[in-house]
Design an enzyme around this catalytic site. Structure first.
Site, short mmCIF file in Angstrom:
data_model
loop_
_atom_site.label_atom_id
_atom_site.label_comp_id
_atom_site.label_asym_id
_atom_site.label_seq_id
_atom_site.Cartn_x
_atom_site.Cartn_y
_atom_site.Cartn_z
N TYR A 168 0.76 -1.05 -0.09
CA TYR A 168 0.04 -0.06 -0.04
C TYR A 168 0.80 1.32 -0.01
O TYR A 168 0.60 2.28 -0.71
CB TYR A 168 -0.95 0.01 1.25
CG TYR A 168 -1.84 1.28 1.42
CD1 TYR A 168 -2.87 1.14 0.42
CD2 TYR A 168 -1.81 2.22 2.06
CE1 TYR A 168 -3.95 2.31 0.32
CE2 TYR A 168 -2.57 3.35 2.18
CZ TYR A 168 -3.66 3.19 1.14
OH TYR A 168 -4.29 4.43 1.47
N ARG A 241 0.19 4.49 18.88
CA ARG A 241 -0.46 5.06 17.76
C ARG A 241 -1.13 6.39 17.93
O ARG A 241 -1.38 6.62 19.05
CB ARG A 241 -1.58 4.07 17.22
CG ARG A 241 -0.77 2.64 16.72
CD ARG A 241 0.24 2.67 15.54
NE ARG A 241 0.51 1.48 15.19
CZ ARG A 241 1.68 1.10 15.63
NH1 ARG A 241 2.47 1.63 16.53
NH2 ARG A 241 2.11 -0.31 15.19
#
Length: 347
Positions: A168, A241
């Protein structure tokens, strides 16, 4: 036909001069709300948020096409569309998306389809002669696993993308470089944004093997209904994150269309860093699941930390508005309405 002879300097355009070339005749993006704006990928999470944002701002000529109406991976179809529609602005949010597991299961499909979409749209936008500005949506997966944290834009190509993300990431890296190339060779005002982990409403709701927040919502909700005593989550929960709500990203993209015409891509991140364990507990609390989270530390959890440096974006005047827990609550309500037949009494 609007001129495409634009400055290729890495400078920030002043508000009211979105082209950044000092042309007094240029009209800013927000001052040009009757102009034709093509949103590629308007049914995706980001594209739909951008569409909502432009509608709210009073844009009156937003052009969209479903995949059945326009296959962006087909060069001839894309060229015909641009030749017929002649948009003035293009926001390229279309992509084949999925989590690491999905892209690793179909690497050739992810790599080739995303490359085709990017090349076809940017090249057709350049060739048609009407496009004043194009914005390409990249991703924080472009950065190497060992990039400094928070990661600055300058870390691009300082190493390979994280294993599993490359199928990706590589088309997104190529997209950034294509924008830089058409700027250098043809003077086209093509810019790129690289948001970090995104979440927000999307219909259909992402499958469980997709991104982490919708996957956790599905898992905890089903476990609550089934009365399950525990829910398994991959990893130790220690990975950190940064999650950014898609409505904040849509606002950032509008700011970039209005104020930025630099060569380098721009990071977009909330700056709100949490561990995956903290995230899971937040989702569990919102859903109302009272069981136990069973962490499977033998399973992969990706890089230890992924946070982007969004200082450049903030200097343009953008600040995120949606707190993580508020965004999760809104997303869970969306899930109940659209995936559970509006059974809000489960919440």
């Amino acid at each position: 036909m609007p001129s495409q002879q634009r400055s290729s300097t890495d400078s920030t355009a002043k508000a009211g001069d979105a082209d950044g070339d000092g042309d007094a005749a240029a009209v800013s993006f927000l001052g040009d709300k009757s102009a034709k704006v093509f949103i590629a990928g308007h049914r995706g999470m980001v594209g739909s948020a951008v569409h909502r944002k432009l509608d709210a701002l009073g844009f009156t000529n937003v052009v969209v096409r479903t995949r059945a109406e326009l296959d962006l991976a087909c060069q001839a179809a894309v060229e015909a569309f641009f030749a017929a529609e002649l948009p003035r602005y293009v926001i390229l949010a279309a992509a084949k998306v999925g989590g690491v597991h999905a892209s690793s299961a179909a690497p050739a499909e992810y790599l080739t389809e995303n490359l085709r979409i990017t090349v076809n749209v940017v090249d057709a936008a350049r060739r048609c002669g009407s496009v004043r500005k194009l914005l390409l949506l990249a991703s924080s997966t472009i950065y190497p696993a060992d990039a400094p944290q928070p990661t600055p834009e300058s870390a691009l190509l300082s190493g390979p993308p994280a294993p599993g993300s490359e199928w990706y990431a590589i088309p997104k890296i190529a997209g950034i470089k294509i924008c830089q190339a058409v700027r250098a060779e043809y003077g086209m005002d093509a810019i790129a944004a690289a948001p970090n982990n995104l979440y927000g409403p999307r219909h259909p709701f992402p499958p469980e093997q997709s991104h982490v927040i919708p996957a956790l919502i599905r898992r905890f909700h089903r476990a609550k209904l089934a009365g399950a005593g525990e829910v398994a989550v991959w990893g130790s929960g220690a990975a950190a994150r940064e999650f950014t709500h898609v409505d904040d990203v849509a606002e950032a993209l509008v700011v970039l269309m209005e104020r930025y015409s630099g060569e380098e891509h721009v990071n977009v991140g909330s700056g709100e860093e949490v561990t995956v364990r903290e995230l899971a507990e937040a989702v569990r609390g919102v859903v109302g699941y009272e069981g136990v989270v069973a962490w499977d530390a033998a399973r992969p959890e990706g890089v230890a930390r992924r946070v982007v440096d969004s200082g450049r974006m903030r200097k343009l005047g953008w600040e995120p508005r949606v707190a993580l827990r508020d965004g999760i609550q809104d997303l869970y309500r969306f899930y109940l309405r659209h995936e559970c037949g509006g059974q809000a009494h489960h919440a």
